[in-house]
Motif scaffolding. Structure first.
Motif, short mmCIF file in Angstrom:
data_model
loop_
_atom_site.label_atom_id
_atom_site.label_comp_id
_atom_site.label_asym_id
_atom_site.label_seq_id
_atom_site.Cartn_x
_atom_site.Cartn_y
_atom_site.Cartn_z
N LEU A 291 70.92 29.66 53.85
CA LEU A 291 69.75 29.17 53.14
C LEU A 291 69.65 29.79 51.76
O LEU A 291 70.28 30.81 51.46
CB LEU A 291 68.47 29.45 53.95
N ASN A 292 68.87 29.14 50.91
CA ASN A 292 68.56 29.63 49.57
C ASN A 292 67.06 29.52 49.32
O ASN A 292 66.40 28.61 49.84
CB ASN A 292 69.26 28.80 48.50
N LEU A 293 66.55 30.42 48.49
CA LEU A 293 65.21 30.27 47.95
C LEU A 293 65.35 29.45 46.67
O LEU A 293 66.17 29.78 45.80
CB LEU A 293 64.62 31.65 47.64
N ILE A 294 64.61 28.35 46.56
CA ILE A 294 64.75 27.44 45.42
C ILE A 294 63.38 27.03 44.87
O ILE A 294 62.35 27.39 45.44
CB ILE A 294 65.55 26.17 45.78
N ASP A 295 63.38 26.27 43.81
CA ASP A 295 62.18 25.69 43.18
C ASP A 295 61.30 26.75 42.53
O ASP A 295 60.34 27.25 43.12
CB ASP A 295 61.36 24.88 44.19
N PHE A 296 61.63 27.06 41.28
CA PHE A 296 60.95 28.15 40.56
C PHE A 296 60.18 27.66 39.33
O PHE A 296 60.01 28.39 38.37
CB PHE A 296 61.98 29.20 40.15
N ALA A 297 59.72 26.41 39.40
CA ALA A 297 59.00 25.83 38.25
C ALA A 297 57.63 26.46 38.05
O ALA A 297 57.02 26.28 36.99
CB ALA A 297 58.87 24.32 38.41
N HIS A 298 57.14 27.19 39.06
CA HIS A 298 55.82 27.83 38.96
C HIS A 298 55.91 29.27 39.45
O HIS A 298 55.19 29.70 40.35
CB HIS A 298 54.79 27.03 39.77
N THR A 299 56.83 29.99 38.84
CA THR A 299 57.07 31.39 39.18
C THR A 299 56.62 32.25 38.01
O THR A 299 56.88 31.91 36.85
CB THR A 299 58.59 31.60 39.44
N PHE A 300 55.94 33.34 38.29
CA PHE A 300 55.46 34.19 37.20
C PHE A 300 55.29 35.64 37.64
O PHE A 300 55.24 35.95 38.83
CB PHE A 300 54.13 33.65 36.65
N GLY A 301 55.23 36.51 36.65
CA GLY A 301 54.99 37.93 36.88
C GLY A 301 53.70 38.37 36.21
O GLY A 301 53.02 37.56 35.57
N PRO A 302 53.35 39.64 36.30
CA PRO A 302 52.08 40.13 35.73
C PRO A 302 51.98 39.97 34.22
O PRO A 302 50.88 39.87 33.68
CB PRO A 302 52.05 41.60 36.16
N GLU A 303 53.11 39.93 33.54
CA GLU A 303 53.06 39.77 32.08
C GLU A 303 52.59 38.37 31.68
O GLU A 303 52.10 38.18 30.57
CB GLU A 303 54.42 40.06 31.45
N GLN A 304 52.72 37.40 32.58
CA GLN A 304 52.25 36.04 32.28
C GLN A 304 50.78 35.84 32.67
O GLN A 304 50.00 35.33 31.88
CB GLN A 304 53.09 34.99 33.03
N LEU A 305 50.40 36.24 33.87
CA LEU A 305 49.05 35.93 34.34
C LEU A 305 48.25 37.14 34.83
O LEU A 305 47.12 36.97 35.28
CB LEU A 305 49.11 34.89 35.47
N GLY A 306 48.81 38.31 34.77
CA GLY A 306 48.06 39.49 35.19
C GLY A 306 48.31 39.87 36.63
O GLY A 306 48.75 39.06 37.46
N LYS A 307 48.01 41.11 36.94
CA LYS A 307 48.31 41.69 38.25
C LYS A 307 47.57 41.00 39.39
O LYS A 307 48.13 40.75 40.45
CB LYS A 307 47.96 43.18 38.24
N ASP A 308 46.29 40.68 39.20
CA ASP A 308 45.49 40.10 40.28
C ASP A 308 46.04 38.76 40.73
O ASP A 308 46.16 38.49 41.93
CB ASP A 308 44.03 39.93 39.84
N GLN A 309 46.37 37.88 39.77
CA GLN A 309 46.93 36.57 40.12
C GLN A 309 48.28 36.71 40.81
O GLN A 309 48.57 36.01 41.78
CB GLN A 309 47.08 35.71 38.87
N VAL A 310 49.09 37.63 40.32
CA VAL A 310 50.41 37.85 40.93
C VAL A 310 50.25 38.30 42.37
O VAL A 310 50.89 37.76 43.29
CB VAL A 310 51.22 38.87 40.12
N GLU A 311 49.41 39.28 42.61
CA GLU A 311 49.24 39.81 43.96
C GLU A 311 48.66 38.77 44.90
O GLU A 311 49.02 38.70 46.08
CB GLU A 311 48.36 41.06 43.93
N LYS A 312 47.75 37.96 44.40
CA LYS A 312 47.13 36.91 45.22
C LYS A 312 48.19 35.95 45.75
O LYS A 312 48.23 35.64 46.96
CB LYS A 312 46.11 36.15 44.37
N TYR A 313 49.07 35.47 44.87
CA TYR A 313 50.06 34.48 45.30
C TYR A 313 51.27 35.11 45.96
O TYR A 313 51.94 34.45 46.78
CB TYR A 313 50.43 33.57 44.12
N ARG A 314 51.55 36.35 45.66
CA ARG A 314 52.60 37.06 46.41
C ARG A 314 52.19 37.20 47.87
O ARG A 314 53.00 37.02 48.78
CB ARG A 314 52.86 38.43 45.79
N ALA A 315 50.92 37.54 48.09
CA ALA A 315 50.42 37.70 49.46
C ALA A 315 50.48 36.38 50.22
O ALA A 315 50.85 36.33 51.40
CB ALA A 315 48.99 38.23 49.43
N ARG A 316 50.13 35.29 49.55
CA ARG A 316 50.16 33.98 50.20
C ARG A 316 51.60 33.55 50.54
O ARG A 316 51.85 32.97 51.60
CB ARG A 316 49.49 32.94 49.31
#
Length: 350
Positions: A291-316
């Motif tokens: 298997l592969n992890l694919i589809d990165f059209a909506h991938t981001f880190g804290p420098e793009q949207l901040g720590k809170d948004q990153v942690e929220k979607y990482r947890a999901r």
């Protein structure tokens, strides 16, 4: 003078009557927005249930774009099926004799793969497909292709070399859209509309509760994306009759979960693409499962949207992967039990 005054009084009275009539008509006739909302809510109740409707309405009250709510809600219902059908995978072509897939995509995904080639996400190196530049692929097959590095990505084909490949595409995460992420590339109104549309898709396909959904694969042609999503657990259980295939996939999915956790990135609407060769030349099917992890059209880190948004979607994303691993493990156990039961039954008859 009297006659003129009488005419003036009559005109004033006439204007008052017309104003009163307009006011009454406006009150009696709902606006386009008011008309669209009940129709939308009825459609949502039929597909997603009252709880989903309540969540969508509340989100609209908190963050909906002014003047866009009625139209956006109607558009959600009308376009949800279209979103389920396309899945964001249109325009993919084979290159280099089928070894490479050429895919049109956005700046975010192109940037992600460029970063991968530059070694900026080492944790993901063995779970993300190898990528190439347009000139590299052109050198392999001598073709110009449908675009270049400013429009497309070029990645390894997971099923290349398989005799009878069977694939399954699973989108991970309870949410496949973040309004904050969408706002980086579109207006507030458009971001809200797209978020609402995808929120309905997440609800009616079960992603919102399950944490993942099947979106396509071998043997699923002809079914709607909604039906496939709703039947995700059954789709997973029907992927293979060989319990050892599931054992291999649990191992690999666990590795993807670890790698995603170490990457520091948030993945929205990313997928796990699974493949197995059902008729391998020499090996068992389990030995070919990958298997592969694919589809990165909506991938981001804290420098793009901040720590809170990153942690929220990482947890999901992590919760969705955990549930998928649990379901794959359960499917394997059920297949093993069935095989043992069939073996015991055969031995008794013999």
């Amino acid at each position: 003078m009297y006659a003129n005054g009488e005419r003036g009084t009559g005109a004033d009275e006439s204007r008052r009557r017309r104003a009163t009539a307009r006011s009454a008509a406006t009150t009696a006739r709902p606006s386009a927005e008011a008309e669209s909302v009940p129709a939308t809510m009825l459609a949502l109740q039929r597909t997603a249930g009252n709880a989903a409707v309540s969540r969508l309405v509340e989100e609209g009250r908190r963050g909906g774009a002014p003047g866009a709510r009625g139209g956006a809600s109607g558009e959600v219902v009308q376009r949800a099926a279209e979103e389920e059908q396309t899945g964001g995978h249109g325009g993919i072509k084979d290159r280099a004799g089928g070894r490479i897939k050429e895919k049109p995509t956005n700046d975010v995904e192109r940037g992600f793969y460029a970063d991968m080639r530059a070694g900026r996400h080492p944790a993901l190196e063995d779970v993300v497909p190898q990528s190439y530049t347009a000139p590299q692929v052109e050198a392999m097959d001598g073709q110009k292709g449908g675009g270049d590095d400013s429009t497309h990505i070029y990645i390894d084909n997971l099923t290349f070399g398989m005799k009878t490949p069977k694939v399954l595409d699973i989108k991970v995460g309870e949410s496949t859209a973040s309004k904050q992420e969408l706002l980086t590339s579109m207006s507030h109104a458009d971001a809200w509309k797209k978020k609402m549309k995808l929120k309905v898709a997440d609800t009616v396909t079960g992603s919102a509760d399950r944490g993942y959904r099947a979106v396509g694969g071998t043997g699923l042609k002809g079914k709607s994306r909604r039906a496939i999503g709703q039947e995700s657990e059954q789709v997973v259980r029907g992927f293979s009759e060989d319990h050892s295939v599931y054992d291999t996939l649990v191992e690999q999915l666990t590795h993807v979960r670890t790698a995603a956790g170490k990457s520091g990135l948030a993945f929205i609407a990313a997928s796990v693409l699974i493949a197995v060769d059902e008729q391998p030349a020499a090996e068992s099917p389990a030995a070919t499962a990958k298997l592969n992890l694919i589809d990165f059209a909506h991938t981001f880190g804290p420098e793009q949207l901040g720590k809170d948004q990153v942690e929220k979607y990482r947890a999901r994303f992590d919760a969705g992967l955990a549930r998928l691993i649990e379901d794959v493990k359960a499917a394997g156990a059920a297949k093993k039990q069935a095989a043992e039961k069939a073996g015991a039954s055969g031995a008794e008859k013999g």
